[in-house]
Scaffold this motif. Structure first.
Motif, PDB file in Angstrom:
ATOM      1  N   GLN A   5      41.866  32.632  38.492  1.00 27.31           N
ATOM      2  CA  GLN A   5      41.163  32.913  39.730  1.00 27.31           C
ATOM      3  C   GLN A   5      41.394  34.363  40.113  1.00 27.31           C
ATOM      4  O   GLN A   5      42.442  34.940  39.846  1.00 27.31           O
ATOM      5  CB  GLN A   5      41.670  31.981  40.837  1.00 27.31           C
ATOM      6  N   SER A   6      40.382  34.966  40.763  1.00 28.33           N
ATOM      7  CA  SER A   6      40.504  36.365  41.146  1.00 28.33           C
ATOM      8  C   SER A   6      41.376  36.546  42.382  1.00 28.33           C
ATOM      9  O   SER A   6      41.898  37.621  42.614  1.00 28.33           O
ATOM     10  CB  SER A   6      39.118  36.970  41.404  1.00 28.33           C
ATOM     11  N   GLY A   7      41.518  35.492  43.183  1.00 30.78           N
ATOM     12  CA  GLY A   7      42.355  35.589  44.370  1.00 30.78           C
ATOM     13  C   GLY A   7      43.829  35.611  44.006  1.00 30.78           C
ATOM     14  O   GLY A   7      44.244  34.971  43.038  1.00 30.78           O
ATOM     15  N   LEU A  31      40.923  44.804  54.756  1.00 31.54           N
ATOM     16  CA  LEU A  31      40.480  44.197  53.497  1.00 31.54           C
ATOM     17  C   LEU A  31      39.785  42.871  53.787  1.00 31.54           C
ATOM     18  O   LEU A  31      40.439  41.847  54.003  1.00 31.54           O
ATOM     19  CB  LEU A  31      41.680  43.973  52.571  1.00 31.54           C
ATOM     20  N   PRO A  32      38.453  42.848  53.804  1.00 32.81           N
ATOM     21  CA  PRO A  32      37.718  41.632  54.171  1.00 32.81           C
ATOM     22  C   PRO A  32      37.925  40.458  53.232  1.00 32.81           C
ATOM     23  O   PRO A  32      37.660  39.313  53.611  1.00 32.81           O
ATOM     24  CB  PRO A  32      36.252  42.099  54.173  1.00 32.81           C
ATOM     25  N   ASN A  33      38.395  40.718  52.006  1.00 31.55           N
ATOM     26  CA  ASN A  33      38.631  39.615  51.065  1.00 31.55           C
ATOM     27  C   ASN A  33      40.058  39.096  51.118  1.00 31.55           C
ATOM     28  O   ASN A  33      40.500  38.373  50.229  1.00 31.55           O
ATOM     29  CB  ASN A  33      38.294  40.045  49.638  1.00 31.55           C
ATOM     30  N   LEU A  34      40.790  39.462  52.172  1.00 27.89           N
ATOM     31  CA  LEU A  34      42.169  38.997  52.335  1.00 27.89           C
ATOM     32  C   LEU A  34      42.308  38.204  53.632  1.00 27.89           C
ATOM     33  O   LEU A  34      41.846  38.640  54.688  1.00 27.89           O
ATOM     34  CB  LEU A  34      43.135  40.183  52.330  1.00 27.89           C
ATOM     35  N   GLU A  35      42.904  37.042  53.538  1.00 25.66           N
ATOM     36  CA  GLU A  35      43.111  36.186  54.700  1.00 25.66           C
ATOM     37  C   GLU A  35      44.604  36.019  54.977  1.00 25.66           C
ATOM     38  O   GLU A  35      45.418  36.053  54.053  1.00 25.66           O
ATOM     39  CB  GLU A  35      42.483  34.808  54.492  1.00 25.66           C
ATOM     40  N   GLU A  95      41.224  29.598  45.486  1.00 25.79           N
ATOM     41  CA  GLU A  95      40.151  29.111  44.621  1.00 25.79           C
ATOM     42  C   GLU A  95      38.801  29.709  44.991  1.00 25.79           C
ATOM     43  O   GLU A  95      37.889  29.756  44.164  1.00 25.79           O
ATOM     44  CB  GLU A  95      40.105  27.579  44.668  1.00 25.79           C
ATOM     45  N   GLN A  96      38.648  30.178  46.216  1.00 24.17           N
ATOM     46  CA  GLN A  96      37.421  30.842  46.649  1.00 24.17           C
ATOM     47  C   GLN A  96      37.378  32.298  46.196  1.00 24.17           C
ATOM     48  O   GLN A  96      36.393  32.993  46.419  1.00 24.17           O
ATOM     49  CB  GLN A  96      37.294  30.781  48.177  1.00 24.17           C
ATOM     50  N   GLY A  97      38.446  32.750  45.555  1.00 22.33           N
ATOM     51  CA  GLY A  97      38.491  34.111  45.059  1.00 22.33           C
ATOM     52  C   GLY A  97      38.992  35.118  46.071  1.00 22.33           C
ATOM     53  O   GLY A  97      38.905  36.326  45.842  1.00 22.33           O
ATOM     54  N   HIS A  98      39.522  34.648  47.190  1.00 18.54           N
ATOM     55  CA  HIS A  98      40.062  35.547  48.203  1.00 18.54           C
ATOM     56  C   HIS A  98      41.574  35.685  48.020  1.00 18.54           C
ATOM     57  O   HIS A  98      42.231  34.795  47.490  1.00 18.54           O
ATOM     58  CB  HIS A  98      39.774  35.009  49.611  1.00 18.54           C
TER      59      HIS A  98
END
Length: 214
Positions: A5-7, A31-35, A95-98
Protein backbone atom coordinates in the motif's frame (compact mmCIF):
# COMPACT_ATOMS: atom_id res chain seq x y z
CA UNK A 1 -2.04 -3.89 7.33
CA UNK A 2 -1.11 -5.29 3.94
CA UNK A 3 2.21 -4.61 2.30
CA UNK A 4 2.33 -2.81 -1.02
CA UNK A 5 0.00 0.00 0.00
CA UNK A 6 1.17 3.53 -0.72
CA UNK A 7 0.01 4.79 2.67
CA UNK A 8 2.50 4.74 5.52
CA UNK A 9 2.12 4.83 9.26
CA UNK A 10 4.02 7.54 11.14
CA UNK A 11 4.43 7.73 14.91
CA UNK A 12 5.01 11.09 16.58
CA UNK A 13 6.13 11.07 20.21
CA UNK A 14 7.35 13.78 22.57
CA UNK A 15 7.34 14.77 26.23
CA UNK A 16 4.30 16.75 27.36
CA UNK A 17 4.76 20.39 26.35
CA UNK A 18 7.14 19.79 23.44
CA UNK A 19 4.53 20.81 20.85
CA UNK A 20 3.57 17.41 19.45
CA UNK A 21 -0.14 18.11 18.99
CA UNK A 22 0.30 21.55 17.42
CA UNK A 23 2.90 20.20 15.00
CA UNK A 24 0.76 17.21 14.05
CA UNK A 25 -2.21 19.44 13.27
CA UNK A 26 -0.08 21.80 11.19
CA UNK A 27 1.45 18.84 9.39
CA UNK A 28 -1.96 17.44 8.45
CA UNK A 29 -2.93 20.84 7.01
CA UNK A 30 0.31 20.97 5.00
CA UNK A 31 -0.09 17.44 3.61
CA UNK A 32 -3.64 16.66 2.41
CA UNK A 33 -2.85 12.94 2.07
CA UNK A 34 -1.98 12.64 5.76
CA UNK A 35 -4.53 12.07 8.51
CA UNK A 36 -4.19 12.28 12.28
CA UNK A 37 -5.39 9.22 14.15
CA UNK A 38 -7.99 9.99 16.81
CA UNK A 39 -7.23 8.00 19.96
CA UNK A 40 -9.64 6.52 22.47
CA UNK A 41 -9.13 7.68 26.05
CA UNK A 42 -10.63 7.39 29.50
CA UNK A 43 -9.47 10.92 30.33
CA UNK A 44 -12.12 13.52 31.12
CA UNK A 45 -12.95 15.81 28.23
CA UNK A 46 -11.70 19.38 28.56
CA UNK A 47 -14.03 22.27 27.76
CA UNK A 48 -12.31 23.03 24.44
CA UNK A 49 -12.23 19.42 23.21
CA UNK A 50 -14.68 17.60 20.96
CA UNK A 51 -15.58 13.93 21.03
CA UNK A 52 -14.50 12.25 17.81
CA UNK A 53 -12.24 15.11 16.82
CA UNK A 54 -9.69 15.45 19.62
CA UNK A 55 -10.32 12.03 21.18
CA UNK A 56 -12.97 9.38 21.48
CA UNK A 57 -13.85 9.82 25.14
CA UNK A 58 -15.03 6.51 26.59
CA UNK A 59 -15.68 5.09 30.04
CA UNK A 60 -13.25 2.71 31.70
CA UNK A 61 -15.69 -0.16 31.13
CA UNK A 62 -15.99 0.65 27.41
CA UNK A 63 -12.23 0.94 27.05
CA UNK A 64 -11.51 -2.37 28.77
CA UNK A 65 -14.19 -4.11 26.70
CA UNK A 66 -12.64 -2.85 23.45
CA UNK A 67 -9.19 -3.85 24.68
CA UNK A 68 -10.38 -7.37 25.55
CA UNK A 69 -11.84 -7.71 22.06
CA UNK A 70 -8.45 -6.84 20.53
CA UNK A 71 -9.68 -3.64 18.90
CA UNK A 72 -6.56 -1.63 19.77
CA UNK A 73 -3.23 -1.74 17.94
CA UNK A 74 -1.55 -0.09 20.94
CA UNK A 75 -2.52 1.23 24.35
CA UNK A 76 -0.83 3.02 27.21
CA UNK A 77 -1.46 4.36 30.70
CA UNK A 78 -0.38 8.02 30.91
CA UNK A 79 -0.85 10.20 34.01
CA UNK A 80 -3.45 7.76 35.30
CA UNK A 81 -5.52 7.73 32.09
CA UNK A 82 -5.77 5.08 29.38
CA UNK A 83 -5.12 5.87 25.70
CA UNK A 84 -5.29 3.58 22.66
CA UNK A 85 -5.36 3.50 18.86
CA UNK A 86 -8.09 1.66 16.95
CA UNK A 87 -6.80 -1.08 14.67
CA UNK A 88 -9.82 -0.64 12.36
CA UNK A 89 -9.20 3.09 11.86
CA UNK A 90 -5.53 2.53 11.12
CA UNK A 91 -6.19 -0.18 8.53
CA UNK A 92 -8.91 1.86 6.79
CA UNK A 93 -6.71 4.94 6.29
CA UNK A 94 -3.62 3.00 5.17
CA UNK A 95 -5.58 0.84 2.74
CA UNK A 96 -6.99 4.00 1.13
CA UNK A 97 -3.44 5.01 0.29
CA UNK A 98 -3.26 7.83 2.82
CA UNK A 99 -0.58 8.36 5.44
CA UNK A 100 -1.64 8.14 9.07
CA UNK A 101 0.15 9.80 11.97
CA UNK A 102 -0.25 8.63 15.55
CA UNK A 103 0.38 11.03 18.44
CA UNK A 104 1.36 8.56 21.13
CA UNK A 105 3.90 8.19 23.91
CA UNK A 106 6.99 5.98 23.88
CA UNK A 107 5.05 3.03 25.32
CA UNK A 108 2.63 3.05 22.42
CA UNK A 109 5.46 3.60 19.95
CA UNK A 110 7.19 0.45 21.21
CA UNK A 111 3.99 -1.53 20.64
CA UNK A 112 3.61 -0.10 17.14
CA UNK A 113 7.18 -1.13 16.27
CA UNK A 114 6.27 -4.68 17.23
CA UNK A 115 2.92 -4.71 15.37
CA UNK A 116 3.88 -2.62 12.33
CA UNK A 117 7.64 -3.01 11.69
CA UNK A 118 7.64 -0.62 8.71
CA UNK A 119 6.12 2.25 10.72
CA UNK A 120 8.26 5.41 10.70
CA UNK A 121 8.85 6.79 14.19
CA UNK A 122 9.69 10.41 15.03
CA UNK A 123 10.60 11.93 18.39
CA UNK A 124 10.31 15.65 19.18
CA UNK A 125 12.54 17.33 21.75
CA UNK A 126 12.28 20.84 23.22
CA UNK A 127 15.26 23.21 22.74
CA UNK A 128 15.83 23.34 26.52
CA UNK A 129 14.33 22.33 29.84
CA UNK A 130 13.54 26.00 30.54
CA UNK A 131 11.51 26.23 27.33
CA UNK A 132 9.67 23.03 28.19
CA UNK A 133 8.74 24.38 31.63
CA UNK A 134 7.58 27.68 30.12
CA UNK A 135 5.36 25.89 27.61
CA UNK A 136 3.76 23.81 30.33
CA UNK A 137 3.10 26.90 32.44
CA UNK A 138 1.58 28.80 29.49
CA UNK A 139 -1.08 26.16 29.15
CA UNK A 140 -2.68 27.56 32.32
CA UNK A 141 -4.42 24.24 32.84
CA UNK A 142 -2.37 22.75 35.64
CA UNK A 143 -1.24 23.91 39.07
CA UNK A 144 2.46 24.21 39.93
CA UNK A 145 2.58 20.81 41.62
CA UNK A 146 1.17 19.14 38.51
CA UNK A 147 3.62 21.01 36.30
CA UNK A 148 6.55 19.80 38.39
CA UNK A 149 5.20 16.26 38.15
CA UNK A 150 4.92 16.61 34.36
CA UNK A 151 8.48 17.93 34.20
CA UNK A 152 9.73 14.86 36.04
CA UNK A 153 7.72 12.61 33.72
CA UNK A 154 9.09 14.50 30.72
CA UNK A 155 12.65 13.71 31.77
CA UNK A 156 11.81 10.01 31.84
CA UNK A 157 10.02 10.21 28.48
CA UNK A 158 12.88 12.01 26.76
CA UNK A 159 15.30 9.17 27.53
CA UNK A 160 13.43 7.08 24.97
CA UNK A 161 14.28 9.38 22.04
CA UNK A 162 17.08 6.99 21.07
CA UNK A 163 14.56 4.29 20.13
CA UNK A 164 13.10 6.37 17.28
CA UNK A 165 14.02 6.62 13.59
CA UNK A 166 14.03 10.41 13.36
CA UNK A 167 14.63 13.30 15.75
CA UNK A 168 13.16 16.83 15.43
CA UNK A 169 14.02 19.76 17.70
CA UNK A 170 11.04 22.08 18.22
CA UNK A 171 12.86 25.37 18.77
CA UNK A 172 11.36 27.31 15.88
CA UNK A 173 7.85 25.98 15.07
CA UNK A 174 8.02 26.65 11.32
CA UNK A 175 11.38 24.91 11.03
CA UNK A 176 10.18 21.93 13.06
CA UNK A 177 7.13 21.69 10.78
CA UNK A 178 9.35 21.86 7.70
CA UNK A 179 11.48 19.07 9.15
CA UNK A 180 8.40 16.88 9.62
CA UNK A 181 7.26 17.55 6.06
CA UNK A 182 10.71 16.52 4.81
CA UNK A 183 10.55 13.31 6.82
CA UNK A 184 7.12 12.35 5.48
CA UNK A 185 7.84 13.29 1.87
CA UNK A 186 11.55 12.55 1.48
CA UNK A 187 12.73 10.56 4.53
CA UNK A 188 15.41 13.25 4.95
CA UNK A 189 18.57 11.42 6.05
CA UNK A 190 19.85 14.55 7.82
CA UNK A 191 16.97 14.18 10.28
CA UNK A 192 17.62 10.56 11.06
CA UNK A 193 18.48 9.83 14.67
CA UNK A 194 22.18 9.09 14.28
CA UNK A 195 22.86 12.28 12.32
CA UNK A 196 20.78 14.38 14.71
CA UNK A 197 22.60 12.95 17.74
CA UNK A 198 25.89 14.15 16.29
CA UNK A 199 24.49 17.51 15.17
CA UNK A 200 22.79 18.24 18.52
CA UNK A 201 25.30 16.90 21.02
CA UNK A 202 25.29 20.10 23.06
CA UNK A 203 21.51 20.08 23.43
CA UNK A 204 21.42 16.39 24.31
CA UNK A 205 24.07 17.00 26.94
CA UNK A 206 22.07 19.89 28.42
CA UNK A 207 18.98 17.67 28.50
CA UNK A 208 21.05 14.90 30.16
CA UNK A 209 20.23 12.56 27.29
CA UNK A 210 23.66 11.62 25.96
CA UNK A 211 23.82 7.84 25.80
CA UNK A 212 27.17 6.71 27.23
CA UNK A 213 26.49 3.01 26.60
CA UNK A 214 29.26 1.52 24.41
Amino acid sequence: MQSGQSGRLFVLSAPSGAGKTSLARALSKSLPNLEISVSHTTRDRRSDEQHGSDYYFVSMAEFLDMQTQGQFIESALVFGNHYATSRTVMDRVIEQGHHLILEIDWQGAAQIREAVPDAITIFILPPSLETLRERLMKRARDDRETIEHRMAEAMDEMFHYKDFDYLVINDDFDQALADLVNIVQQRDVLLRLEHQKQHNQQLLTELHLIDTTP
